[in-house]
Design an enzyme around this catalytic site. Structure first.
Site, PDB file in Angstrom:
ATOM      1  N   ARG A 149       0.827  -1.221   0.000  1.00  0.00           N
ATOM      2  CA  ARG A 149       0.000   0.000   0.000  1.00  0.00           C
ATOM      3  C   ARG A 149       0.863   1.274   0.000  1.00  0.00           C
ATOM      4  O   ARG A 149       1.930   1.309   0.595  1.00  0.00           O
ATOM      5  CB  ARG A 149      -0.951  -0.031   1.203  1.00  0.00           C
ATOM      6  CG  ARG A 149      -1.890  -1.221   1.098  1.00  0.00           C
ATOM      7  CD  ARG A 149      -2.867  -1.273   2.221  1.00  0.00           C
ATOM      8  NE  ARG A 149      -3.793  -0.154   2.173  1.00  0.00           N
ATOM      9  CZ  ARG A 149      -4.702   0.099   3.125  1.00  0.00           C
ATOM     10  NH1 ARG A 149      -4.761  -0.678   4.172  1.00  0.00           N
ATOM     11  NH2 ARG A 149      -5.515   1.112   3.001  1.00  0.00           N
ATOM     12  N   GLN A 196      -6.700   9.367   6.626  1.00  0.00           N
ATOM     13  CA  GLN A 196      -5.430   8.916   7.212  1.00  0.00           C
ATOM     14  C   GLN A 196      -4.334   9.939   6.965  1.00  0.00           C
ATOM     15  O   GLN A 196      -3.527  10.222   7.857  1.00  0.00           O
ATOM     16  CB  GLN A 196      -5.040   7.556   6.642  1.00  0.00           C
ATOM     17  CG  GLN A 196      -6.009   6.455   7.082  1.00  0.00           C
ATOM     18  CD  GLN A 196      -5.660   5.093   6.530  1.00  0.00           C
ATOM     19  OE1 GLN A 196      -4.745   4.958   5.724  1.00  0.00           O
ATOM     20  NE2 GLN A 196      -6.394   4.077   6.949  1.00  0.00           N
ATOM     21  N   ASP A 346     -15.323   2.503   2.878  1.00  0.00           N
ATOM     22  CA  ASP A 346     -15.075   1.102   3.242  1.00  0.00           C
ATOM     23  C   ASP A 346     -16.287   0.206   2.984  1.00  0.00           C
ATOM     24  O   ASP A 346     -16.199  -1.014   3.163  1.00  0.00           O
ATOM     25  CB  ASP A 346     -14.695   1.006   4.729  1.00  0.00           C
ATOM     26  CG  ASP A 346     -13.331   1.626   5.003  1.00  0.00           C
ATOM     27  OD1 ASP A 346     -12.509   1.723   4.067  1.00  0.00           O
ATOM     28  OD2 ASP A 346     -13.083   2.029   6.156  1.00  0.00           O
ATOM     29  N   LYS A 373      -6.760  -0.119  -1.225  1.00  0.00           N
ATOM     30  CA  LYS A 373      -7.146  -0.521   0.139  1.00  0.00           C
ATOM     31  C   LYS A 373      -6.429  -1.828   0.485  1.00  0.00           C
ATOM     32  O   LYS A 373      -5.436  -2.164  -0.144  1.00  0.00           O
ATOM     33  CB  LYS A 373      -8.673  -0.653   0.225  1.00  0.00           C
ATOM     34  CG  LYS A 373      -9.402   0.687   0.055  1.00  0.00           C
ATOM     35  CD  LYS A 373      -9.099   1.611   1.202  1.00  0.00           C
ATOM     36  CE  LYS A 373      -9.798   2.949   1.061  1.00  0.00           C
ATOM     37  NZ  LYS A 373      -9.365   3.916   2.079  1.00  0.00           N
TER      38      LYS A 373
HETATM   39  C1  S3P Z   1      -9.543   5.443   8.006  1.00  0.00           C
HETATM   40  C2  S3P Z   1      -9.600   6.135   6.831  1.00  0.00           C
HETATM   41  C3  S3P Z   1      -9.916   5.501   5.548  1.00  0.00           C
HETATM   42  C4  S3P Z   1     -10.531   4.110   5.710  1.00  0.00           C
HETATM   43  C5  S3P Z   1      -9.822   3.295   6.745  1.00  0.00           C
HETATM   44  C6  S3P Z   1      -9.829   3.994   8.095  1.00  0.00           C
HETATM   45  C7  S3P Z   1      -9.220   6.172   9.247  1.00  0.00           C
HETATM   46  O1  S3P Z   1      -8.726   5.365   4.805  1.00  0.00           O
HETATM   47  O2  S3P Z   1     -10.529   3.422   4.480  1.00  0.00           O
HETATM   48  O3  S3P Z   1     -10.438   2.032   6.899  1.00  0.00           O
HETATM   49  O4  S3P Z   1      -9.429   5.633  10.352  1.00  0.00           O
HETATM   50  O5  S3P Z   1      -8.749   7.325   9.148  1.00  0.00           O
HETATM   51  P1  S3P Z   1      -8.179   6.538   3.820  1.00  0.00           P
HETATM   52  O6  S3P Z   1      -7.829   7.695   4.635  1.00  0.00           O
HETATM   53  O7  S3P Z   1      -6.988   5.923   3.162  1.00  0.00           O
HETATM   54  O8  S3P Z   1      -9.312   6.794   2.867  1.00  0.00           O
END
Ligand code: S3P
Length: 468
Positions: A149, A196, A346, A373
């Protein structure tokens, strides 16, 4: 109101921390076959995003943080282990009940060994942010899925703030990073809609003097902002020309909190779709987090004709929550508005299953992020649903699905490849419930990363004897 089963019992409470070794566990294949309707009342485990953040912020706050309803999945346990390795005291006191004694901001210590992140992108990217603002070096490793990733999206802004990285070619794990103190405050416009990445910069900003600003053209889940405010950080959120502007003034003073984690809407999603699809179902899922930056799946399912009611709306741990009452419904295919994507990012794998049983065509677009993902979820779900007998066209940025109009999928003997992705396994388990011949999943092991009680709750809601 359904009443066949009383409230589902929680697993026995023990203070022993669940142990797991996902890297070496043998594959756990399982067949999911049509079962009775889903009825009664269930409670899904705590929200994964909020659980990670409660441990991380507790670990850098001063004083004690008490968390209830924590998700005890492998991903969150990886976060807990990492925070311990950097000096916080993180202790399980009962089922979902944890106490964290923080180091105080700026006082994380050098981990003695590599931080094993398992399958968890959230642990990795948020911890990179936290480490970036500390004079600490850390080596991050992960499983085969996590090691594919992209981490460049976090490396870029954290490098601007002064952190240094030695990563595998292409910016993937394993990587070593060197945090920096004091780091440099930046203004950063998110190039991808990612909570994230946003959170990594906000966490790095905590121990950084001055104003760090994140500009978010497309809003993503805001759990970090809510919880940072709760811990006492100086954080302001505004909107300019349609973009969210989040500003943290550091260094922050964080004080330990008491946090009640609401149920995870992303876990509730599998049961909501199963109850909509299996005839005769009438299910209440209690205590589901319905933060608007997370809950678009339920809006989309209602647009498709799903009967989903919100009962007793209330607030839990600074987040909107309700009980969801879901009844079997005839669904109709729709073109899903791509603007919903970040607030159900998700949930697409299980939405694709709902679409496979709907009347007519469902079109999804704007989903490029699904390719990075835990697996390439567009490719994985297209392949899996085809094996189960659905009619799917895969585009670069989405899937088009021609539904059966409520007829069961064929199912069959060929095993579905889970690809180390919990959501592929659970989505296809739901598909198995609405197939004639059942659906074989090659490995249900990854389910434990986010939803260790999935099988127990499924057995309970469908009136089965507990599966061994
Ligand atoms: C998350 C953000 C999402 C999500 C992940 C959890 C988080 O990812 O897909 O399961 O807790 O901030 P991305 O920020 O990569 O979209």
């Amino acid at each position: 109101m359904p009443h066949r089963h009383p409230a589902v019992k929680s697993p026995p409470v023990s203070t022993r921390e669940p142990k797991a070794d996902p890297l070496h566990a043998p594959a756990a294949p399982r067949r999911f076959s049509p079962a009775g309707p889903l009825t009664g009342r269930i409670r899904v485990p705590g929200d994964k995003s909020i659980s990670h953040r409660s441990i991380m912020l507790g670990a850098v706050a001063s004083g004690e943080t008490r968390v209830t309803g924590l998700l005890e999945g492998e991903d969150v346990l990886a976060t807990a282990a990492a925070m311990r390795a950097m000096g916080a005291e993180v202790e399980r006191t009962g089922g979902g009940a944890w106490t964290v004694r923080g180091t105080g901001l700026g006082r994380l210590t050098q981990p003695a060994a590599a931080l094993g992140m398992g399958n968890s992108g959230t642990s990795t990217r948020l911890l990179m942010g936290l480490v970036a603002g500390h004079p600490v070096s850390a080596h991050f490793t992960g499983d085969a899925s996590l090691s594919r990733r992209p981490m460049g999206r976090v490396i870029d802004p954290l490098t601007l703030m002064g952190a240094r990285f030695e990563a595998a070619a292409g910016g993937t794990l394993p990587l070593t990073m060197h945090g920096c103190s004091p780091a440099t405050a930046i203004t950063y416009r998110l190039p991808v809609a990612s909570a994230q990445v946003k959170s990594a910069v906000l966490l790095a900003a905590l121990n950084t003097p001055g104003n760090t600003t994140v500009i978010e053209p497309v809003p993503t889940r805001d759990h970090s902002e809510r919880m940072l405010r709760g811990f006492g950080a100086d954080l302001e959120v505004g909107v300019e020309r349609g973009e969210r502007i989040i500003r943290v003034t550091g260094p922050a003073t964080l004080t330990g909190q008491t946090i009640e984690v609401p149920g995870d809407p992303s876990s509730a999603a599998f049961f909501a779709v199963a109850a909509l699809l299996v005839p005769g179902s009438d299910l209440v899922i209690e205590n589901v987090g319905l933060n608007p930056t997370r809950a678009a799946l339920f809006t989309v399912l209602r647009q498709m004709g799903g009967r989903i009611e919100e009962l007793d709306p209330r607030e839990v741990g600074g987040e909107p929550v309700a009980d969801l009452h879901i009844r079997h419904s005839a669904l109709t295919g729709i073109a899903v508005d791509p603007a919903f994507a970040p607030s159900m990012i998700d949930e697409f794998p299980v939405l694709f299953v709902a679409a496979a049983l709907a009347q007519g065509r469902t079109i999804t677009t704007g989903l490029e992020e699904l390719r990075v993902k835990e697996s390439d979820r567009l490719a994985a779900m297209a392949a899996a649903l085809r094996i189960a007998g659905a009619t799917i066209t895969e585009q670069e940025d989405g899937l088009t699905i021609d539904g059966t109009g409520g007829e069961l999928l064929a199912g069959g003997a060929e095993a579905i490849a889970t690809r180390l992705d919990h959501r592929i396994a659970m989505s296809m388990a739901v598909a198995g419930l609405v197939s004639r011949a059942g659906v074989e999943i090659d490995d249900t092991g990854p389910i434990a990363t986010s939803f260790p009680t999935f099988q127990m709750l499924l057995d309970s809601a469908t009136g089965q004897e507990p599966t061994q």
